[in-house]
Scaffold this motif. Structure first.
Motif, PDB file in Angstrom:
ATOM      1  N   LEU A  29       0.812  -1.217   0.000  1.00  0.00           N
ATOM      2  CA  LEU A  29       0.000   0.000   0.000  1.00  0.00           C
ATOM      3  C   LEU A  29       0.847   1.271   0.000  1.00  0.00           C
ATOM      4  N   THR A  30       2.115   1.142   0.377  1.00  0.00           N
ATOM      5  CA  THR A  30       3.007   2.311   0.379  1.00  0.00           C
ATOM      6  C   THR A  30       3.727   2.484  -0.951  1.00  0.00           C
ATOM      7  N   ALA A  31       3.567   1.516  -1.848  1.00  0.00           N
ATOM      8  CA  ALA A  31       4.234   1.606  -3.155  1.00  0.00           C
ATOM      9  C   ALA A  31       3.657   2.773  -3.960  1.00  0.00           C
ATOM     10  N   ARG A  32       4.488   3.385  -4.764  1.00  0.00           N
ATOM     11  CA  ARG A  32       4.102   4.580  -5.514  1.00  0.00           C
ATOM     12  C   ARG A  32       2.860   4.347  -6.385  1.00  0.00           C
ATOM     13  N   GLU A  33       2.845   3.242  -7.117  1.00  0.00           N
ATOM     14  CA  GLU A  33       1.744   2.980  -8.039  1.00  0.00           C
ATOM     15  C   GLU A  33       0.430   2.746  -7.296  1.00  0.00           C
ATOM     16  N   VAL A  34       0.499   2.057  -6.158  1.00  0.00           N
ATOM     17  CA  VAL A  34      -0.706   1.765  -5.383  1.00  0.00           C
ATOM     18  C   VAL A  34      -1.228   3.034  -4.721  1.00  0.00           C
ATOM     19  N   LYS A  35      -0.321   3.831  -4.189  1.00  0.00           N
ATOM     20  CA  LYS A  35      -0.730   5.087  -3.559  1.00  0.00           C
ATOM     21  C   LYS A  35      -1.424   6.008  -4.568  1.00  0.00           C
ATOM     22  N   ALA A  36      -0.902   6.032  -5.794  1.00  0.00           N
ATOM     23  CA  ALA A  36      -1.510   6.869  -6.833  1.00  0.00           C
ATOM     24  C   ALA A  36      -2.925   6.385  -7.145  1.00  0.00           C
ATOM     25  N   PHE A  37      -3.105   5.069  -7.207  1.00  0.00           N
ATOM     26  CA  PHE A  37      -4.438   4.511  -7.489  1.00  0.00           C
ATOM     27  C   PHE A  37      -5.403   4.833  -6.346  1.00  0.00           C
ATOM     28  N   ARG A  38      -4.924   4.733  -5.129  1.00  0.00           N
ATOM     29  CA  ARG A  38      -5.792   5.002  -3.963  1.00  0.00           C
ATOM     30  C   ARG A  38      -6.226   6.461  -3.924  1.00  0.00           C
ATOM     31  N   MET A  39      -5.347   7.349  -4.341  1.00  0.00           N
ATOM     32  CA  MET A  39      -5.722   8.764  -4.371  1.00  0.00           C
ATOM     33  C   MET A  39      -6.797   9.026  -5.431  1.00  0.00           C
ATOM     34  N   GLU A  40      -6.715   8.308  -6.540  1.00  0.00           N
ATOM     35  CA  GLU A  40      -7.703   8.480  -7.609  1.00  0.00           C
ATOM     36  C   GLU A  40      -9.019   7.784  -7.278  1.00  0.00           C
ATOM     37  N   HIS A  41      -8.944   6.754  -6.435  1.00  0.00           N
ATOM     38  CA  HIS A  41     -10.140   5.956  -6.131  1.00  0.00           C
ATOM     39  C   HIS A  41     -10.290   5.798  -4.616  1.00  0.00           C
ATOM     40  N   PRO A  42     -10.582   6.890  -3.905  1.00  0.00           N
ATOM     41  CA  PRO A  42     -10.713   6.808  -2.439  1.00  0.00           C
ATOM     42  C   PRO A  42     -11.915   5.974  -2.006  1.00  0.00           C
ATOM     43  N   GLU A  43     -12.822   5.681  -2.920  1.00  0.00           N
ATOM     44  CA  GLU A  43     -14.020   4.916  -2.573  1.00  0.00           C
ATOM     45  C   GLU A  43     -13.741   3.416  -2.421  1.00  0.00           C
ATOM     46  N   VAL A  44     -12.586   2.948  -2.867  1.00  0.00           N
ATOM     47  CA  VAL A  44     -12.278   1.514  -2.803  1.00  0.00           C
ATOM     48  C   VAL A  44     -11.885   1.158  -1.368  1.00  0.00           C
ATOM     49  N   PRO A  45     -12.612   0.234  -0.732  1.00  0.00           N
ATOM     50  CA  PRO A  45     -12.320  -0.110   0.674  1.00  0.00           C
ATOM     51  C   PRO A  45     -11.050  -0.946   0.811  1.00  0.00           C
ATOM     52  N   GLN A  46     -10.538  -0.937   2.041  1.00  0.00           N
ATOM     53  CA  GLN A  46      -9.312  -1.665   2.335  1.00  0.00           C
ATOM     54  C   GLN A  46      -9.452  -3.148   2.033  1.00  0.00           C
ATOM     55  N   GLU A  47     -10.628  -3.698   2.243  1.00  0.00           N
ATOM     56  CA  GLU A  47     -10.841  -5.127   2.059  1.00  0.00           C
ATOM     57  C   GLU A  47     -10.596  -5.555   0.613  1.00  0.00           C
ATOM     58  N   VAL A  48     -10.902  -4.657  -0.328  1.00  0.00           N
ATOM     59  CA  VAL A  48     -10.671  -4.986  -1.742  1.00  0.00           C
ATOM     60  C   VAL A  48      -9.171  -5.143  -1.996  1.00  0.00           C
ATOM     61  N   TYR A  49      -8.370  -4.283  -1.399  1.00  0.00           N
ATOM     62  CA  TYR A  49      -6.917  -4.409  -1.551  1.00  0.00           C
ATOM     63  C   TYR A  49      -6.427  -5.709  -0.919  1.00  0.00           C
ATOM     64  N   ARG A  50      -7.036  -6.053   0.218  1.00  0.00           N
ATOM     65  CA  ARG A  50      -6.638  -7.281   0.904  1.00  0.00           C
ATOM     66  C   ARG A  50      -6.949  -8.502   0.033  1.00  0.00           C
ATOM     67  N   ARG A  51      -8.106  -8.490  -0.626  1.00  0.00           N
ATOM     68  CA  ARG A  51      -8.482  -9.619  -1.485  1.00  0.00           C
ATOM     69  C   ARG A  51      -7.635  -9.680  -2.756  1.00  0.00           C
ATOM     70  N   SER A  52      -6.976  -8.569  -3.078  1.00  0.00           N
ATOM     71  CA  SER A  52      -6.279  -8.470  -4.366  1.00  0.00           C
ATOM     72  C   SER A  52      -4.769  -8.388  -4.187  1.00  0.00           C
ATOM     73  N   ILE A  53      -4.260  -8.974  -3.130  1.00  0.00           N
ATOM     74  CA  ILE A  53      -2.841  -8.817  -2.812  1.00  0.00           C
ATOM     75  C   ILE A  53      -1.942  -9.385  -3.912  1.00  0.00           C
ATOM     76  N   GLY A  54      -2.421 -10.438  -4.584  1.00  0.00           N
ATOM     77  CA  GLY A  54      -1.622 -11.014  -5.677  1.00  0.00           C
ATOM     78  C   GLY A  54      -1.425 -10.026  -6.817  1.00  0.00           C
ATOM     79  N   ALA A  55      -2.493  -9.330  -7.177  1.00  0.00           N
ATOM     80  CA  ALA A  55      -2.397  -8.329  -8.246  1.00  0.00           C
ATOM     81  C   ALA A  55      -1.499  -7.163  -7.821  1.00  0.00           C
ATOM     82  N   LEU A  56      -1.622  -6.756  -6.557  1.00  0.00           N
ATOM     83  CA  LEU A  56      -0.773  -5.669  -6.056  1.00  0.00           C
ATOM     84  C   LEU A  56       0.694  -6.055  -6.119  1.00  0.00           C
TER      85      LEU A  56
END
Length: 310
Positions: A29-56
C-alpha cells in the motif's frame, strides 16, 4: 503435549500467514503505483486491496522492472513490453496491461518501415525530417509547399504533386525524404526511388521477366517520389515504356507524384527529346511533359550546399 502441538501448530501457522500477509499488504500500500491509485479511487475499501494482494504484488514487481528497464528484448515482465495498471473488476483489483514507451516506439518504427519504401536511396535521405533541414529564404517556399502537401492528407489525397528542382546539394532529396517521414503521421505509404539506378535495374529485369511487377509497385504507391529525374541515361524504350507509362497511369488515376531534379521543366523537356540514335524527338518529349506540367507545382530549391553548411 504432543497431541496439543498437533492441534496448535496449524493454527499458529495460519495466524503467522495472516500476519505476514497483512505486513505484505501494508508494504504494498506504500508503493508509488498503489498510492496513486488510492488517491484516484478513495471509494475503494481496504478489504478490496486485501483480497487483491496477488495483483498488487505483480503490479509493484513489474513496475520495479520498468524503473530499471533492461531493454525491450530482455523485459522480464509477464507480458514483454507491457506495463500493468490497476483496474476494478467485480469487487477485486485486477491488472490491465498497457504497452510501454519502448514497445510503442518499436511499433512506430515498424510502421514507419512498412509505410516508407525505397529503392537505392541513402539512409541519411530517408531519415531526414523537416526539423533537420536548416531553413533559409531560398529553401523556404519549397519546404512550405512540401509540408502543405503532406498536411492535405488529413482531409483527402491531393491530386497535384510537386516538382522540386535546383543545383546539386541544395537539399531537394532531403526535402523529399522528409515528406516521406511526415506522410507516416497520416498513415500514408510512399515509395522513393533513385531514378538512374532504378532504370538500370529495370533493364536488367528483362531477363527475369520482373519488369511489370516492379513497374506496378511504382504505379500503385499512394505517393511516388522520383529522385533525380533527368540524371538517367535515356533510351526511347525507358522514356516511353517506363517513365511515360508510369506517369500516364498516375495522372489518369489522379495519384500524386513528387519529382526532384537538377533540371527545370524546360531543361527536362530537352532531356526527354534527346535520342540516342541522333537528333531529337520533340513531340514525344512534349507528350511526356504533359503528364508532368499540369499535374505538379514546381519549386526551385536554392541555397548553400547542405553537405557543407546543413
Amino acid at each position: 503435549m504432543e497431541r496439543i502441538d498437533r492441534v496448535v501448530s496449524p493454527i499458529r501457522e495460519k495466524l503467522n500467514r495472516r500476519v505476514n500477509l497483512e505486513q505484505r499488504l501494508q508494504e504494498l500500500l506504500t508503493a508509488r503505483e498503489v498510492k496513486a491509485f488510492r488517491m484516484e479511487h478513495p471509494e475503494v475499501p481496504q478489504e478490496v486491496y486485501r483480497r487483491s494482494i496477488g495483483a498488487l504484488h505483480q503490479l509493484v514487481e513489474e513496475r520495479g522492472h520498468c524503473d530499471q528497464c533492461p531493454g525491450l528484448e530482455n523485459c522480464p515482465n509477464l507480458m514483454q513490453g507491457h506495463q500493468p495498471e490497476l483496474a476494478m473488476y467485480g469487487g477485486y483489483l485486477d491488472l490491465r496491461l498497457q504497452p510501454c514507451p519502448k514497445l510503442i516506439a518499436k511499433e512506430k518504427e515498424r510502421n514507419r518501415k512498412r509505410l516508407i519504401k525505397s529503392h537505392h536511396i541513402p539512409t541519411d535521405i530517408l531519415s531526414a525530417t523537416f526539423s533537420s533541414i536548416t531553413p533559409n529564404n531560398a529553401r523556404k517556399p519549397a519546404i512550405i509547399a512540401a509540408v502543405k502537401f503532406c498536411q492535405q492528407f488529413a482531409q483527402k489525397r491531393p491530386e497535384r504533386g510537386l516538382y522540386l528542382y535546383g543545383t546539386f546539394g541544395v537539399g531537394k532529396s532531403r526535402i523529399a525524404g522528409a515528406m516521406a517521414q511526415k506522410l507516416v503521421d497520416h498513415q500514408v505509404d510512399s515509395l522513393m526511388v533513385y531514378v538512374p539506378d532504378f532504370l538500370r535495374e529495370i533493364k536488367e529485369s528483362i531477363r527475369d521477366g520482373m519488369i511489370q511487377e516492379k513497374l506496378d509497385a511504382l504505379k500503385k504507391a499512394t505517393v511516388l517520389i522520383l529522385d533525380d529525374l533527368g540524371a538517367e541515361t535515356l533510351t526511347p524504350w525507358t522514356r516511353d515504356e517506363i517513365i511515360g507509362a508510369l506517369l500516364q497511369y498516375r495522372m489518369t488515376e489522379k495519384m500524386p507524384t513528387v519529382i526532384t531534379s537538377n533540371l527545370d521543366l524546360d531543361e527536362l523537356e530537352d532531356h526527354f527529346a534527346y535520342s540516342d540514335k541522333g537528333g531529337t524527338e520533340r513531340m514525344k518529349a512534349k507528350r511526356l511533359m504533359e503528364r508532368i506540367r499540369p499535374c505538379m507545382d514546381d519549386y526551385c530549391v536554392e541555397g548553400p550546399n547542405w553537405r557543407e553548411q546543413g
